[in-house]
Design a protein around this motif. Structure first.
Motif: not given
Lengths: 349, 290
Positions: A57-59, A257-262
């Motif tokens: 998600g983040y990279a 994807v790409g969220t910390l809450e997801g």
């Protein structure tokens, strides 16, 4: 520079909702169920999902091979206790180190690969490791390996493993949160969104991606180590099973994807469905596949992605906001990043 | 001598691996769709053929043609109804959707056919063989290899000599120009996916005559297909065929050395090639051309 009153209030405001929600969820998991087994699995799967999310998600590197890190974590824990007689804390450390080393070696092959090439490259390597472990007599080949439990304190074993799982989940959630708010996290997201622009302001894309891969592997390795510690047995077809990857992928995709809450939302949904379909495993898998397709067609950003887009809500704020007078006045406004994204979106489609 | 037989068998299996890779490369090159369900379509072709043969005793060539037609329809519909909504600069949505599709096909096959390992039996044709220079070669593997080569030549002719083939290549380069010439992009894409799935299913059926399969074989077939694409290069027919034969030989000889190794040796050969490329050694067949 001393942080001023606003900055401190903002910092507190950034952490408070996340801490409160995680605290409440953990309290529920600790006191509500009578048995620790399911909560432990939930926490470990959540931690692994968040680890995968850090990379995918983040990279921006979609991995289909994270089952290898889960298996390597489990096997290196087992072998360092069985063959070298290490105590559990040390063995966990070894499991972490071996997983990180594995990821570093894989990065040698992978660091120039992008998009689908990365996804498949890591998948082939994961399959390779599974087949090699299945051939290797020292680790029990295809029969698998039992943990010699003579050195373990079995009276409090279940509780101890449960607290390890809690510790891992909490450290992963807040560790990733702090990491993404750091300079490193900003660089990582900048590279994901536009690698050329990121490189032009001096962000080493390759290095930050390799770091993300290694950290992500570490999280999954420790998750696998604790999970297989709890069942005292690991075999290549289970520990290196693609179904681990499918589970993690499903959780992150559906949550956002790409969220910390997801991943929190996704894990909750996954286990609710799993309990509902307890007697019908094939139906559950079919439903997972169908959900993945439906989510991709109608809301590729996942459930939390949709919520965040509509309301601007962030429980774990990783986006930078411009400084302003007060917390309350600032929160509902869309951030510059949102605006920029909104301006870019129609041009792309 | 047994090594020579293994190499010959590897070449014949490799022709089919080349077709797997060719199908995947078509979808990737033209639509930028990374079809994670490719392996499941390969297995689906085998099950479809087995089901047709169990209903009525047809000639194998008739079965191949029927499977080809059905698979083309399935691929066309898949692209037209689902994947056309997901394509764009970001390849991830299509990857995850086809990943979901692969889970659905795999588990649907499990609930319909069970998890047993199967093989397609063709009776007398299965065992017929000829002896050339002291090496006995089965007739069936020769026929299968010939079909694979014919399919490669046919796809090559389609790509260079026909309107739809030129449209495929144009779509890979610049679909906007293609649309100004009056082509419907969605239908061109749908036909290309139909062709890709057709190649996968036919090759899967032919492979099932040579080796066993189960609903879980899809992953192994998918990884082989990708290895063919990455080694052989995108958009090169010859590259796909050579890479397929290379991986086929490595795998069959590897299985000869260690019967439990599965696809391990072809994976290792693939990784070795990646590593060699990493140090910029140009390979004979690794030139990229579209």
């Amino acid at each position: 520079m001393m942080p001023n009153r606003h900055a401190r209030a903002a910092l507190l405001g950034d952490y408070l909702p996340g801490v409160a929600i995680c605290g409440a969820l953990l309290a529920g998991l600790i006191w509500l169920p009578s048995d620790n087994r399911l909560p432990m699995e939930i926490l470990l799967v959540f931690a692994m999902a968040q680890g995968w999310n850090l990379l995918s998600g983040y990279a921006g590197l979609l991995s289909f091979g994270h089952q290898v890190f889960i298996g390597i974590g489990a096997y290196s824990l087992f072998m360092s206790m069985n063959a070298f007689g290490l105590p559990l804390p040390l063995a966990l450390g070894v499991a972490g180190l071996v997983t990180m080393a594995t990821a570093a070696v894989m990065a040698l092959f992978l660091h120039r690969m992008r998009d689908a090439y990365f996804s498949i490259g890591i998948w082939v390597m994961a399959d390779c490791v599974r087949l090699l472990i299945g051939q290797w007599d020292w680790v029990g080949s295809s029969r698998g390996v039992m943990l010699e439990s003579s050195k373990l304190d079995l009276t409090h074993f279940a509780d101890m493993v449960f607290w390890l799982a809690i510790g891992l989940a909490v450290v992963v959630q807040f560790g990733v949160f702090i990491l993404l708010r750091s300079r490193f996290g900003l660089g990582l997201m900048a590279t994901r969104d536009n690698d050329v622009a990121a490189a032009s302001v001096g962000i080493g894309a390759s290095r930050s991606k390799v770091t993300a891969l290694i950290l992500s592997a570490l999280i999954c390795g420790l998750g696998g180590a604790v999970y297989y510690l709890s069942i005292l047995y690991a075999d290549p077809s289970g520990a290196f099973d693609l179904s681990w990857q499918i589970k993690i992928l499903f959780i992150v995709i559906i949550g956002g994807v790409g969220t910390l809450e997801g991943p929190i939302l996704g894990t909750a949904l996954y286990f609710v469905l799993q309990q509902a379909f307890q007697d019908n495993g094939e139906m559950f898998l079919l439903l997972q596949g169908l959900t993945a397709i439906v989510v991709m067609v109608f809301a590729p950003q996942g459930i939390w992605g949709v919520i965040a887009q509509r309301t601007g809500l962030q429980i774990f704020p990783t986006r930078r906001r411009p400084p302003g007078p007060s917390l309350a006045a600032r929160r509902p406004k869309p951030t510059t990043e949102d605006k920029a994204q909104a301006a870019r979106a129609p041009a792309k489609g | 001598m047994s090594l020579l037989i293994a190499i010959i068998n590897g070449v014949m299996v490799g022709g089919l691996y080349g077709l797997f890779g060719l199908g995947l490369a078509l979808a990737f090159g033209i639509m930028r769709v990374v079809n994670i369900a490719h392996g499941e379509f390969i297995v689906l072709g085998a099950y479809l053929g087995a089901a047709l043969l169990s209903v009525m005793p047809l000639n194998i060539f008739v079965v191949v043609c029927l499977v080809a037609i059905i698979a083309f329809g399935v691929g066309w519909l898949l692209q037209f109804s689902l994947l056309n909504r997901l394509i764009g600069p970001n390849p991830v949505p299509a990857m995850i959707a086809t990943m979901g599709l692969s889970i659905i096909i795999r588990n649907a096959l499990v609930s319909v056919f069970g998890t047993d390992i199967r093989a397609i039996d063709l009776g007398s044709l299965q065992d017929a063989g000829i002896t050339l220079f002291g090496v006995s070669i089965g007739i069936l593997p020769l026929i299968i290899f010939a079909i694979a080569i014919v399919l490669f030549l046919a796809v090559g002719a389609l790509m260079t000599r026909t309107t739809i083939g030129r449209a495929f290549r144009a779509a890979a380069d610049d679909f906007e120009i293609l649309e100004t010439l009056g082509f419907d992009r969605r239908k061109v894409y749908a036909s290309a996916m139909g062709l890709a799935i057709m190649l996968a299913a036919v090759a899967g059926l032919l492979l099932a005559v040579r080796s066993s399969f189960s609903p879980y074989s899809g992953v192994e077939r998918l990884l082989i297909s990708f290895e063919v694409v990455i080694i052989g290069g995108l958009g090169s027919l010859r590259g796909s065929l050579i890479a397929g034969i290379f991986l086929g030989v490595v795998q069959v000889v590897g299985l000869k050395l260690n019967p439990n190794s599965g696809p391990l040796f072809s994976h290792l050969a693939f990784l070795l090639i990646l590593l060699v490329r990493h140090f910029d050694v140009t390979f004979l067949f690794a030139r990229k051309k579209i």
